[in-house]
Design a protein around this motif. Structure first.
Motif, PDB file in Angstrom:
ATOM      1  N   ARG A 209      19.992   8.845 -39.797  1.00 15.46           N
ATOM      2  CA  ARG A 209      20.288   7.683 -40.654  1.00 15.46           C
ATOM      3  C   ARG A 209      21.567   6.999 -40.188  1.00 15.46           C
ATOM      4  O   ARG A 209      22.624   7.629 -40.136  1.00 15.46           O
ATOM      5  CB  ARG A 209      20.539   8.130 -42.113  1.00 15.46           C
ATOM      6  N   ASP A 213      21.095   2.334 -42.752  1.00 20.43           N
ATOM      7  CA  ASP A 213      19.905   2.919 -43.389  1.00 20.43           C
ATOM      8  C   ASP A 213      20.231   3.481 -44.766  1.00 20.43           C
ATOM      9  O   ASP A 213      19.434   3.391 -45.699  1.00 20.43           O
ATOM     10  CB  ASP A 213      19.361   4.069 -42.524  1.00 20.43           C
ATOM     11  N   ASP A 217      18.273   2.352 -47.961  1.00 22.48           N
ATOM     12  CA  ASP A 217      17.434   3.287 -48.711  1.00 22.48           C
ATOM     13  C   ASP A 217      17.886   3.354 -50.174  1.00 22.48           C
ATOM     14  O   ASP A 217      17.059   3.394 -51.085  1.00 22.48           O
ATOM     15  CB  ASP A 217      17.507   4.692 -48.085  1.00 22.48           C
TER      16      ASP A 217
ATOM     17  N   ASP B   8      13.721  -3.770 -38.566  1.00 26.86           N
ATOM     18  CA  ASP B   8      13.758  -3.062 -39.840  1.00 26.86           C
ATOM     19  C   ASP B   8      12.788  -3.739 -40.793  1.00 26.86           C
ATOM     20  O   ASP B   8      12.748  -4.970 -40.889  1.00 26.86           O
ATOM     21  CB  ASP B   8      15.171  -3.076 -40.422  1.00 26.86           C
ATOM     22  N   LYS B  53      17.917  -3.335 -37.430  1.00 25.24           N
ATOM     23  CA  LYS B  53      18.139  -1.994 -37.946  1.00 25.24           C
ATOM     24  C   LYS B  53      19.627  -1.656 -38.047  1.00 25.24           C
ATOM     25  O   LYS B  53      20.049  -0.989 -38.980  1.00 25.24           O
ATOM     26  CB  LYS B  53      17.438  -0.957 -37.058  1.00 25.24           C
TER      27      LYS B  53
END
Lengths: 256, 256, 256, 256
Positions: A209, A213, A217, B8, B53
């Motif tokens: 991660r 991320d 998330d 992403d 990302k």
């Protein structure tokens, strides 16, 4: 002569005035044990109209004393109402930061131990009541780029995710922590036996991660919690290959 | 494969992502000596569109290196523009905190000494450039109520006033500090001889100030400075008769 | 009447009395650039014989001012001698903590960047001169047990190694740092490109180190440096799988 | 394969190895209320013989869990003995720092409020048991020199006195605090009404104390307490007329 009550002629109202950094024992509701005792660092402020020279600082402490050993989450609005009343103010603010303990179970051995999370309450009462619950959640983060590039291994490190939420119905601190702990490469624990250490190491390697991320998330999960109307989430990775941190932050208001 | 550039799919843009708590030597313009060398703690962030990302963390440090020994106030906008360019971002943030030294002259003896003030730069470049200058100014505060009540003496203490300003034309840190130092019961100094200590003690007794007075006096002065378009000012008194602080804060936007 | 010079009858000498936490710009010798400007937090103490009521606090600051911009390592003994003289003391202590910057070269790309190390000087002059040089060195540590147990990956984290040494001949801070950086699983850097990140990740995986290994390796190296007569070394791992640290410490006097 | 038990060939024993900065709820004996719940920051170390590669970090946390909610002063030696046994060590160290609350009574109004004192336990068990109790006590200090020089007023400030003691029989934290609070110009309080503020202001003016006086008065008092066999006492004045502190320290061993 009460100096504080004397007339001020500068014509300048004050947004916040009060006491800061009082340390005080408090009791917080606990999902598993009904309540827990802890120690908070507390700030208490009110507004001051332009015509008064000063507020009465001792009254803030008297109010704290009145609610001694009952300064729990469900008393925030009551305490703020008392502050407005006793200090003749139109708005009142109460900020608390305290360590909160949850018993965690190691993932394989089932060994139990306590882990500390730093929590914050930030409450305001003016015309309406506003409450923000915050918690700092430590997790492991493992770098996807390092894993992709390297023949073996991947740099990983302790990260702190800081989440703040406004919500409609009651929300357990435990549930908010569980939501955020799922966003790193692995949760962290106070007590891990050998079989747990293997499990946690491999789980982190399987779940790389970025700091990006982690906040994304968390955003997906917090958006899915209907009870939450606003949130901000930050992640800070105390990079194992640098002396500085990697950082990301997202803030969202849900127009419910 | 550049992991950061991969697509992403969570559809979540990130408000701020970058590096935090980098320690770095900088040079700051100085009203009296032309410039001074100091050490800053620096945060650098950009926004990240939903489809990428990750950002490229090493580029932030490369940009710092490019401007090494030239990271002065007048380079803020240039550095932010470079951050936007190198990281393909639509907004960039640069935060710096550093000790800044001013030579002060004791009020009677004329003895000179250096005193440190903690300064902050907080700059953002999106469609337009926004810059906030901050400084923490220690002063003495002497309690009007204690003086009024007591047959002799009055409790006093060190206070920290924290001011942040947005302004139109150039503003010297020295001039902002001078404005704020006038708002306590007395400025503080690194070096005071006996005749100065007498002077400072008596001046504080002659100028009692509540924490409320300090932020109001600062407000009057900052409103009078045409160059300043927005400010916030806080005062925290590390009370000599308590273990906690007294605190007051005012924030004002001038609609110029 | 000089209150400080009045006779004290309690018959109690004081070990240390003086000023604490003065922030001051200093200049430190630098192996590569000849010198560097930085900012120190300084404590200055002397002893006080039983018959004097107080020391003269302003003289400490006057001495600092005298040596302004020349408060380097080679001035420690001179400053301490001046403290003893001006304050009529038989012992004097000078403690300084400051950020120190070294240009590091990334291991593959050769990219250069500055990294900060927190240094301490702790000097005492009584009958003889005693000087302790300290530095905090961040490194990566990768857990041997986690690597051994796991099918892939291994938990690793940022660690801080704190070393303090007494030595006979001159010693560069740079050489002490280089000695300690070799004791972790890998040094850390401010700037790493992709090829460097791969190298550092793999090097750490190839060199697993417990906190115990780190202080033992440092001990082996410091024992081998003839110039060093005493040392203490600590390692603290900010464990990526826990919220707490792992810690180890060794202290050794060499009877040369 | 237990990596920690593998043979180390460097021939270097380690003085201290273990876990650092664990946050944990504890219970402490209380002179007035029988016990109080608080939260400690805990370090636990043992020595490690030269032939073992590593200690077993998880066992420290298991021992903490065993004594959960019973980690009081009278359990120090028991916990240390368990650490030696479970880790096969010849010496064990346990360090704890925690906020401790005492109800204080305002000097005139009799208003009651809680005040926090930071306490430390530092315990070692090798061949014998060694225990050091520490507490940080905030007081007011008023400068004798400023009072003497000035036509009216005198600068005063919050000070922190830090005392550490070894003792023979049981010693209440409350009694140690009371001893030290008497050494400043006045104790400090959480809650003072107008009549108390007058009293405290005048009492401080009547009892001017240099930082030197404070550590000397503490020394006189601690020497007179037969139960105490060793002590160190420090005073730090957060000077209201400076940005830095005044500091003094005395350490004494009583050869009983």
């Amino acid at each position: 002569p009460d100096v504080q009550l004397s007339r001020d002629t500068r014509n300048i109202p004050i947004g916040k005035v009060g006491v800061k950094d009082i340390s005080y024992p408090i009791v917080v509701m606990d999902k598993n044990r009904s309540f827990q005792s802890t120690v908070a660092r507390i700030n208490m402020y009110v507004d001051l109209p332009h015509h008064f020279k000063g507020t009465h600082m001792s009254r803030f402490v008297e109010i704290l004393n009145t609610y001694r050993e009952k300064i729990a989450l469900d008393k925030m609005e009551t305490i703020l109402a008392k502050m407005k009343e006793k200090l003749g103010a139109s708005s009142a603010h109460l900020e608390m930061e305290f360590p909160y303990f949850i018993e965690k179970t190691a993932p394989v051995s089932g060994a139990k131990s306590l882990m500390e999370y730093t929590c914050t309450f930030s409450a305001t009462l003016s015309d309406h009541f506003d409450f923000v619950l915050g918690v700092k959640v430590p997790v492991t983060s493992l770098c996807p780029c390092s894993r992709e590039l390297s023949a073996y291994g991947a740099h990983n490190q302790r990260s702190i995710m800081t989440v703040q939420v406004r919500y409609n119905e009651f929300l357990w601190i435990e549930d908010l922590i569980e939501c955020i702990e799922a966003c790193g490469s692995s949760p962290v624990y106070s007590l891990l036996k050998r079989e747990d250490e293997k499990f946690v190491t491999e789980r982190a390697y399987e779940n790389p991660r970025f700091v990006e991320d982690m906040v994304r998330d968390a955003t997906v999960r917090l958006l899915a919690m209907d009870n939450i109307s606003w949130f901000s989430v930050e992640a800070e990775n105390f990079e194992s290959i640098h002396k500085h941190s990697a950082y990301a932050a997202i803030e969202r208001s849900k127009n419910i």
